[in-house]
Scaffold this motif. Sequence first.
Motif, PDB file in Angstrom:
ATOM      1  N   GLY A  23       0.724  -1.242   0.075  1.00 23.92           N
ATOM      2  CA  GLY A  23       0.143   0.022  -0.102  1.00 23.92           C
ATOM      3  C   GLY A  23       0.865   1.462  -0.049  1.00 23.92           C
ATOM      4  N   LEU A  24       1.905   1.149   0.703  1.00 27.96           N
ATOM      5  CA  LEU A  24       2.815   2.331   0.671  1.00 27.96           C
ATOM      6  C   LEU A  24       3.601   2.489  -0.567  1.00 27.96           C
ATOM      7  N   CYS A  25       3.800   1.397  -1.184  1.00 29.46           N
ATOM      8  CA  CYS A  25       4.606   1.580  -2.367  1.00 29.46           C
ATOM      9  C   CYS A  25       3.533   2.248  -3.523  1.00 29.46           C
ATOM     10  N   CYS A  26       2.267   1.651  -3.459  1.00 26.37           N
ATOM     11  CA  CYS A  26       1.099   2.351  -4.300  1.00 26.37           C
ATOM     12  C   CYS A  26       1.459   4.024  -4.201  1.00 26.37           C
ATOM     13  N   VAL A  27       1.241   4.145  -2.893  1.00 25.54           N
ATOM     14  CA  VAL A  27       1.115   5.769  -2.405  1.00 25.54           C
ATOM     15  C   VAL A  27       2.643   6.417  -3.177  1.00 25.54           C
ATOM     16  N   LEU A  28       3.487   5.779  -3.140  1.00 21.25           N
ATOM     17  CA  LEU A  28       4.801   6.508  -3.400  1.00 21.25           C
ATOM     18  C   LEU A  28       4.757   6.319  -4.957  1.00 21.25           C
ATOM     19  N   ILE A  29       4.443   5.410  -5.807  1.00 17.36           N
ATOM     20  CA  ILE A  29       4.332   5.260  -7.207  1.00 17.36           C
ATOM     21  C   ILE A  29       3.410   6.433  -7.624  1.00 17.36           C
ATOM     22  N   CYS A  83      -2.464   9.359 -27.107  1.00 16.47           N
ATOM     23  CA  CYS A  83      -3.441   8.309 -27.147  1.00 16.47           C
ATOM     24  C   CYS A  83      -4.722   8.527 -26.633  1.00 16.47           C
ATOM     25  N   LEU A  84      -4.724   9.180 -25.497  1.00 13.74           N
ATOM     26  CA  LEU A  84      -5.894   9.296 -24.678  1.00 13.74           C
ATOM     27  C   LEU A  84      -6.201  10.628 -24.367  1.00 13.74           C
ATOM     28  N   GLY A  85      -5.262  11.418 -24.746  1.00 15.76           N
ATOM     29  CA  GLY A  85      -5.432  12.893 -24.301  1.00 15.76           C
ATOM     30  C   GLY A  85      -4.815  13.302 -22.927  1.00 15.76           C
ATOM     31  N   TRP A  86      -4.522  14.495 -22.678  1.00 16.16           N
ATOM     32  CA  TRP A  86      -3.705  15.055 -21.729  1.00 16.16           C
ATOM     33  C   TRP A  86      -4.571  14.620 -20.321  1.00 16.16           C
ATOM     34  N   ARG A  87      -6.022  14.659 -20.313  1.00 19.52           N
ATOM     35  CA  ARG A  87      -6.565  14.609 -19.103  1.00 19.52           C
ATOM     36  C   ARG A  87      -6.184  13.127 -18.281  1.00 19.52           C
ATOM     37  N   TRP A  88      -5.855  12.270 -19.386  1.00 15.06           N
ATOM     38  CA  TRP A  88      -5.541  10.987 -18.744  1.00 15.06           C
ATOM     39  C   TRP A  88      -4.255  10.868 -17.811  1.00 15.06           C
ATOM     40  N   VAL A  89      -3.300  11.769 -18.073  1.00 11.53           N
ATOM     41  CA  VAL A  89      -2.433  12.176 -17.213  1.00 11.53           C
ATOM     42  C   VAL A  89      -2.672  12.293 -15.757  1.00 11.53           C
ATOM     43  N   PHE A  90      -3.696  12.830 -15.421  1.00  8.67           N
ATOM     44  CA  PHE A  90      -4.284  12.952 -14.271  1.00  8.67           C
ATOM     45  C   PHE A  90      -5.211  11.975 -13.621  1.00  8.67           C
ATOM     46  N   PHE A  91      -5.996  11.575 -14.556  1.00  6.30           N
ATOM     47  CA  PHE A  91      -7.067  10.343 -14.401  1.00  6.30           C
ATOM     48  C   PHE A  91      -6.460   9.066 -14.113  1.00  6.30           C
ATOM     49  N   VAL A  92      -4.887   8.847 -14.337  1.00  7.00           N
ATOM     50  CA  VAL A  92      -4.372   7.726 -14.260  1.00  7.00           C
ATOM     51  C   VAL A  92      -3.852   7.376 -12.760  1.00  7.00           C
ATOM     52  N   ASN A  93      -3.993   8.562 -11.949  1.00  6.20           N
ATOM     53  CA  ASN A  93      -4.006   8.409 -10.464  1.00  6.20           C
ATOM     54  C   ASN A  93      -5.156   7.753  -9.813  1.00  6.20           C
ATOM     55  N   LEU A  94      -6.372   7.571 -10.388  1.00  8.98           N
ATOM     56  CA  LEU A  94      -7.470   7.056  -9.900  1.00  8.98           C
ATOM     57  C   LEU A  94      -7.382   5.767  -9.397  1.00  8.98           C
ATOM     58  N   PRO A  95      -6.914   4.848 -10.367  1.00  6.23           N
ATOM     59  CA  PRO A  95      -7.017   3.401  -9.904  1.00  6.23           C
ATOM     60  C   PRO A  95      -5.800   3.063  -9.025  1.00  6.23           C
ATOM     61  N   VAL A  96      -4.759   3.829  -9.244  1.00  2.00           N
ATOM     62  CA  VAL A  96      -3.697   3.665  -8.315  1.00  2.00           C
ATOM     63  C   VAL A  96      -4.001   4.271  -6.933  1.00  2.00           C
ATOM     64  N   GLY A  97      -4.968   5.233  -6.593  1.00  2.00           N
ATOM     65  CA  GLY A  97      -5.419   5.663  -5.566  1.00  2.00           C
ATOM     66  C   GLY A  97      -6.335   4.884  -4.842  1.00  2.00           C
ATOM     67  N   VAL A  98      -7.255   4.327  -5.522  1.00  2.00           N
ATOM     68  CA  VAL A  98      -8.117   3.431  -5.124  1.00  2.00           C
ATOM     69  C   VAL A  98      -7.382   2.167  -4.271  1.00  2.00           C
ATOM     70  N   VAL A  99      -6.472   1.582  -5.126  1.00  2.00           N
ATOM     71  CA  VAL A  99      -5.691   0.380  -4.538  1.00  2.00           C
ATOM     72  C   VAL A  99      -5.063   0.556  -3.561  1.00  2.00           C
ATOM     73  N   SER A 100      -4.340   1.779  -3.464  1.00  2.00           N
ATOM     74  CA  SER A 100      -3.334   2.226  -2.346  1.00  2.00           C
ATOM     75  C   SER A 100      -4.362   2.418  -1.125  1.00  2.00           C
ATOM     76  N   LEU A 101      -5.512   3.162  -1.471  1.00  2.00           N
ATOM     77  CA  LEU A 101      -6.466   3.247  -0.150  1.00  2.00           C
ATOM     78  C   LEU A 101      -7.005   2.037   0.417  1.00  2.00           C
ATOM     79  N   TRP A 102      -7.281   1.040  -0.369  1.00  2.00           N
ATOM     80  CA  TRP A 102      -7.717  -0.315   0.065  1.00  2.00           C
ATOM     81  C   TRP A 102      -6.720  -1.014   1.137  1.00  2.00           C
ATOM     82  N   LEU A 103      -5.470  -1.095   0.449  1.00  2.00           N
ATOM     83  CA  LEU A 103      -4.232  -1.569   1.016  1.00  2.00           C
ATOM     84  C   LEU A 103      -4.061  -1.050   2.435  1.00  2.00           C
ATOM     85  N   VAL A 104      -4.040   0.382   2.288  1.00  2.00           N
ATOM     86  CA  VAL A 104      -3.570   1.130   3.613  1.00  2.00           C
ATOM     87  C   VAL A 104      -4.555   1.037   4.837  1.00  2.00           C
TER      88      VAL A 104
END
Length: 526
Positions: A25-31, A171-192
């Motif tokens: 979980g902490l590794c996902c946060v750092l990533i 490929c997806l547009g600049w907004r996905w540069v920020f949206f990519v944090n959402l799945p990582v955030g959900v995984v890290s939130l559950w693990l922590v």
Amino acid sequence: MNAPSSPAGLAAGLDFRQRLMAMLGLCCVLIMVALDQTVVGTAMPTVVADLHGFALYAWVGTSYLLTSVITVPVFGKLGDDHGRKPFVLTAIVLFTAASMLCGLAQDMLQLVLARALQGVGGGMLVATTFACVPDLFPHTRERLRWQVMLSASFGLANAIGPSLGGFLTECLGWRWVFFVNLPVGVVSLWLVWRFLPVIRHDERPPSRLDWQGAVLIALFLGSLQLTVEWLPQHKSPLLLAALAGLGLAALAALLWWEKRSPNPLLPPSMLSHKGLAPLFGLSLLMGFGMFAVMYYAPLMFQAGFGLSPNQAGLLVTPLVVFITIGSMLNGRIVQRMKHPTRLLGLGLLMFAATAALLARTSPSTPHALIFANMMMGGLGLGLLMPNLTIFVQQLAPRQQLGVSTAMLQSTRMVGGMLGTAVMGAVVSHRFRESVEAMLTARHGESWRSWLADPQTLLNADSLAQFRHAAVGADGLLAASRELLVNAIHYSQWLVALGLLLGLWLVRKVPAVRLDSAVPEQELRHE
């Protein structure tokens, strides 16, 4: 419930699976935090073109840094007083929500405000994540083995960040540069939430937060951040002087207040600690040198040597990758050494050698040698960064573990700000003076506004216009490139000299034993 009273007993109460999942979980946060810092830069030209807000271009980065550098020491102290888990969870939610707001921004002002909010979450994560590791692993030898996971996560994020940013933007547009944090955030939130325990290091109830100290820290770091950001931009001298004066006044008031506060945000005992003070100084110096190299080496390769962005990126990549490799090697070496603090001196020497060799690099230097030099610099940083954290956490009292770790991160960030700004002023001043002297000698003063700006050497359209308009343009451009390289060479000599002066600080670091747990204090495991 009450846990065993010693760090070793607490660690024994957590099974292997819980500690592994908590570390993941902490590794996902750092990533998540590291990815955000690398992918955004790649997408920014596209963002500006889409949102039409070039005037606020710099503030997309500045707003994030400004709020994060202020937040780090505040939440480092709060984590000590209340336990770190609630703030890690809050920070993940805040950072992820702010990332979504960044992706939904309809103009540059909205993006800047969302990035400022994201910086608050990022500062909270930096302040608490690293301090969670000694909570889980109070015995230093065990902690060194597990800390490799954080180093690998950091290196992975930095290695793939620029390429991922380019892929998502195209490929997806600049907004996905920020949206990519959402799945990582959900995984890290559950693990922590599921696996990280709530740990406090004091039986006494938490004290009231030192809000006066927090405000003074915000004034000091905020003024410093704006001063170093605006110095290379040639803002009004009166404005810069006012900001510098405000920062110095806030610093003086902070030192005065913290000596009188019943629960100081920055305990005077920590600031005057004979072991911690030189480590904080080394962190400041390392941040200064690291950012001065990482920011101006690509400029020299592109604008000075005429390489493409991809070629310059490949030459700099080993520096980032070998920070991770060096950290992994360090974990195997440091615990076997009788005098582990000597690794700090070795890391400084290696990174100083990298800066000195950059000061001797020319367009004719084989890329293999530049590649090897960057590898050496990365290895040097790999010996410095984890050991500074390890030694601070070993020397600091348990009740100050979070604030001391946060202080280490803050000094590195401040050093990076100063390194970028000061070396920027040095390079800009020397380059401009040299170009003016060259043009005067060649009677080409009319081209001063073109050639005195290094961006002319980077922008393909500007180069084409200059070649069409100027007589003997290729000769003037070649001379300007050489002058820019000379100016950057001068800055790297200064970096190397400053890093060598850090050897004096290394001698001030007391002997550190890594064969025992951190000092035992009463713990409460909730």
